[in-house]
Design a protein around this motif. Structure first.
Motif, PDB file in Angstrom:
ATOM      1  N   HIS A 106      33.412  25.013   7.790  1.00  0.00           N
ATOM      2  CA  HIS A 106      34.813  24.984   8.469  1.00  0.00           C
ATOM      3  C   HIS A 106      35.265  23.533   8.125  1.00  0.00           C
ATOM      4  O   HIS A 106      36.629  23.459   7.464  1.00  0.00           O
ATOM      5  CB  HIS A 106      34.628  24.782   9.771  1.00  0.00           C
ATOM      6  N   LEU A 107      34.700  22.372   8.173  1.00  0.00           N
ATOM      7  CA  LEU A 107      35.326  21.050   7.819  1.00  0.00           C
ATOM      8  C   LEU A 107      35.693  20.648   6.558  1.00  0.00           C
ATOM      9  O   LEU A 107      36.407  20.335   6.047  1.00  0.00           O
ATOM     10  CB  LEU A 107      34.458  20.023   8.273  1.00  0.00           C
ATOM     11  N   ALA A 108      34.550  21.370   5.689  1.00  0.00           N
ATOM     12  CA  ALA A 108      34.742  21.389   4.186  1.00  0.00           C
ATOM     13  C   ALA A 108      35.966  21.986   3.585  1.00  0.00           C
ATOM     14  O   ALA A 108      36.811  21.654   2.670  1.00  0.00           O
ATOM     15  CB  ALA A 108      33.686  21.590   3.587  1.00  0.00           C
ATOM     16  N   LEU A 109      36.155  23.515   4.275  1.00  0.00           N
ATOM     17  CA  LEU A 109      37.328  24.071   3.647  1.00  0.00           C
ATOM     18  C   LEU A 109      38.569  23.613   4.308  1.00  0.00           C
ATOM     19  O   LEU A 109      39.582  23.399   3.387  1.00  0.00           O
ATOM     20  CB  LEU A 109      37.397  25.479   4.349  1.00  0.00           C
ATOM     21  N   HIS A 110      38.615  22.871   5.232  1.00  0.00           N
ATOM     22  CA  HIS A 110      39.701  22.247   6.000  1.00  0.00           C
ATOM     23  C   HIS A 110      40.257  21.068   5.072  1.00  0.00           C
ATOM     24  O   HIS A 110      41.377  20.832   4.702  1.00  0.00           O
ATOM     25  CB  HIS A 110      39.620  21.762   7.333  1.00  0.00           C
ATOM     26  N   ASP A 111      38.937  20.358   4.546  1.00  0.00           N
ATOM     27  CA  ASP A 111      39.543  19.236   3.669  1.00  0.00           C
ATOM     28  C   ASP A 111      39.812  19.793   2.143  1.00  0.00           C
ATOM     29  O   ASP A 111      40.957  19.250   1.618  1.00  0.00           O
ATOM     30  CB  ASP A 111      38.244  18.322   3.200  1.00  0.00           C
ATOM     31  N   ALA A 112      39.001  20.994   1.764  1.00  0.00           N
ATOM     32  CA  ALA A 112      39.391  21.400   0.374  1.00  0.00           C
ATOM     33  C   ALA A 112      41.066  21.661   0.414  1.00  0.00           C
ATOM     34  O   ALA A 112      41.653  21.557  -0.970  1.00  0.00           O
ATOM     35  CB  ALA A 112      38.374  22.391   0.024  1.00  0.00           C
ATOM     36  N   VAL A 113      41.426  22.435   1.436  1.00  0.00           N
ATOM     37  CA  VAL A 113      42.702  23.149   1.153  1.00  0.00           C
ATOM     38  C   VAL A 113      43.788  22.193   1.911  1.00  0.00           C
ATOM     39  O   VAL A 113      45.000  22.570   1.925  1.00  0.00           O
ATOM     40  CB  VAL A 113      42.881  24.634   1.962  1.00  0.00           C
ATOM     41  N   ASP A 114      43.336  21.063   2.180  1.00  0.00           N
ATOM     42  CA  ASP A 114      44.324  19.899   2.668  1.00  0.00           C
ATOM     43  C   ASP A 114      45.138  20.582   3.970  1.00  0.00           C
ATOM     44  O   ASP A 114      46.060  20.274   4.282  1.00  0.00           O
ATOM     45  CB  ASP A 114      45.334  19.594   1.744  1.00  0.00           C
ATOM     46  N   SER A 115      44.101  21.265   4.835  1.00  0.00           N
ATOM     47  CA  SER A 115      44.610  21.649   6.040  1.00  0.00           C
ATOM     48  C   SER A 115      45.571  22.861   6.269  1.00  0.00           C
ATOM     49  O   SER A 115      46.242  23.239   7.195  1.00  0.00           O
ATOM     50  CB  SER A 115      45.066  20.696   7.144  1.00  0.00           C
ATOM     51  N   ASN A 116      45.997  23.276   4.887  1.00  0.00           N
ATOM     52  CA  ASN A 116      46.800  24.566   4.873  1.00  0.00           C
ATOM     53  C   ASN A 116      45.967  25.719   5.142  1.00  0.00           C
ATOM     54  O   ASN A 116      44.890  25.690   5.142  1.00  0.00           O
ATOM     55  CB  ASN A 116      47.266  24.682   3.257  1.00  0.00           C
TER      56      ASN A 116
END
Length: 399
Positions: A171-181
């Motif tokens: 969850h944290l990694a995906l938030h980082d990867a999509v820049d919270s979009n």
């Protein structure tokens, strides 16, 4: 009764058995997170979205310690120090895998707080930012914070701390990867479940049951309102994870990275999916359902009663043959060992003394006339060979 009817009845029976198994089994991480959720489209319940000013972190209890790496801080009670090293090692390996799948570096700074039990976990939550009371792990993406409890919510419940840890890291990694979009709920949860490897066998069983009974859920329904019942929860997780698996197939791994990159740049998820894979969410679901039908269509035949009994009898026959062969080898080995032991323990054979015999040439009449005495040194002339035996120093002729 037709074959199709038999397959349908068998699928209904399996679905009923599956529902009962989930009804009596203690909830795991995936089951407990959404068990009572009323959340509609948005972030997962175990990854709440914090808006506005970020809340402050709760103070740590006095008996807490911490370990640090260049990107990870793990805080834990002194009594649970043995958990620190395994989680740090797990995080290092998993960070590399997640970054490769997403196509970019993630998880630059993460703080993990370990609680002894769910009550202490609630006390470690950010001030004014509680999480669902039924969660055993939660990720605050904007704070780069993960909370974990080492004890399950219910005594005896299935609880894999490392598995939950990996789930929250995704969850944290995906938030980082999509820049919270924003990404769809099924995509967010599906990626976390698939990459963390949660309940892989259970998800296959759930998908098979739903596929052969025609009860797969539309992705739009999962996105609109995550299920809350004991059958819908595992199915929603299993479907979401399998759709993400479909997107992450080896031949599409670069497309997946491009999808993440487009969302990071602010493109709508559906549009990014269309530009990366050449299909929107509805097209994705159509092709995924075809893939599921192809993968699970043969399973009813494999799990039919006849096939199971034939397989069971065959395996029993092979086992009996191997057992008999092993017994024969054992008996032969024992016989050889006993024979060797008998040879070693047997006394040496007794031999009778052999008399020393000298064979001398009995002189002929002419020899005797010439003065050859019987006891004198024999002469090799014509005559008869007579045996001589020594006894007490004297020689005697055997007649």
């Amino acid at each position: 009764m037709t074959a199709r009817a038999l397959v349908t009845l068998r699928a209904m029976w399996m679905a009923l058995a599956l529902a009962v198994s989930f009804a009596v089994a203690p909830p795991s991480h995936a089951d407990s997170v959404h068990a009572d959720s009323t959340q509609t489209a948005g972030p997962p319940a175990d990854a709440p979205q914090l808006g506005g000013e970020l809340p402050a972190l709760a103070p740590l209890p006095a008996d807490f310690e911490s370990v640090q790496t260049p990107w990870l801080t793990v805080e834990f009670p002194k009594s649970q120090r043995h958990w620190a090293a395994p989680l740090v090692q797990e995080a290092e390996v998993f960070k590399t895998e997640v970054s490769q799948r997403l196509g970019q570096g993630t998880l630059s700074q993460v703080r993990v707080r370990l609680a002894e039990d769910p009550e202490q976990m609630a006390q470690l939550a950010p001030v004014g930012a509680p999480y669902p009371k039924y969660a055993v792990g939660v990720a605050y993406s904007r704070l780069n914070l993960i909370l974990l409890t080492l004890e399950p919510l219910h005594a005896g419940a299935e609880h894999d701390v490392k598995e939950t840890f990996r789930h929250e890291l995704v969850h944290l990694a995906l938030h980082d990867a999509v820049d919270s979009n924003r990404v769809p709920l099924w995509f967010n949860e599906g990626l976390a479940v698939h990459l963390s490897g949660e309940k892989a066998f259970g998800r296959v069983r759930t998908l098979w049951t739903a596929a052969v009974s025609g009860n797969l859920m539309p992705l739009a329904e999962i996105e609109r309102s995550f299920p809350r019942d004991i059958v819908g929860v595992p199915l929603a997780y299993a479907q979401s994870a399998d759709v993400v698996r479909y997107l992450l197939r080896q031949e599409d791994s670069e497309r997946f990275k491009l999808l993440i990159k487009r969302v990071q740049r602010g493109q709508d998820f559906d549009r990014a999916l269309q530009d990366s894979y050449g299909m929107d969410v509805r097209g994705l679901e159509y092709h995924w359902r075809e893939d599921v039908a192809g993968r699970y269509s043969i399973w009813p035949m494999l799990f039919s009663g006849t096939a199971i009994w034939v397989l069971a009898v065959g395996l029993a026959g092979v086992a009996w043959y191997r057992k008999r062969k092993r017994e024969r080898r054992t008996l032969k080995r024992w016989a050889n060992e006993e024979a060797n032991e008998d040879n070693l323990l047997a006394p040496p054979p007794q031999r009778a003394p052999t008399p020393v015999a000298l064979w001398m040439i009995a002189p002929s009449a002419e020899g005797r006339a010439a003065g050859g005495a019987l006891g004198a040194s024999p002469r090799r002339d014509a005559g008869t060979l007579l045996p001589k035996v020594e006894h007490d120093g004297d020689w005697h002729t055997l007649h």
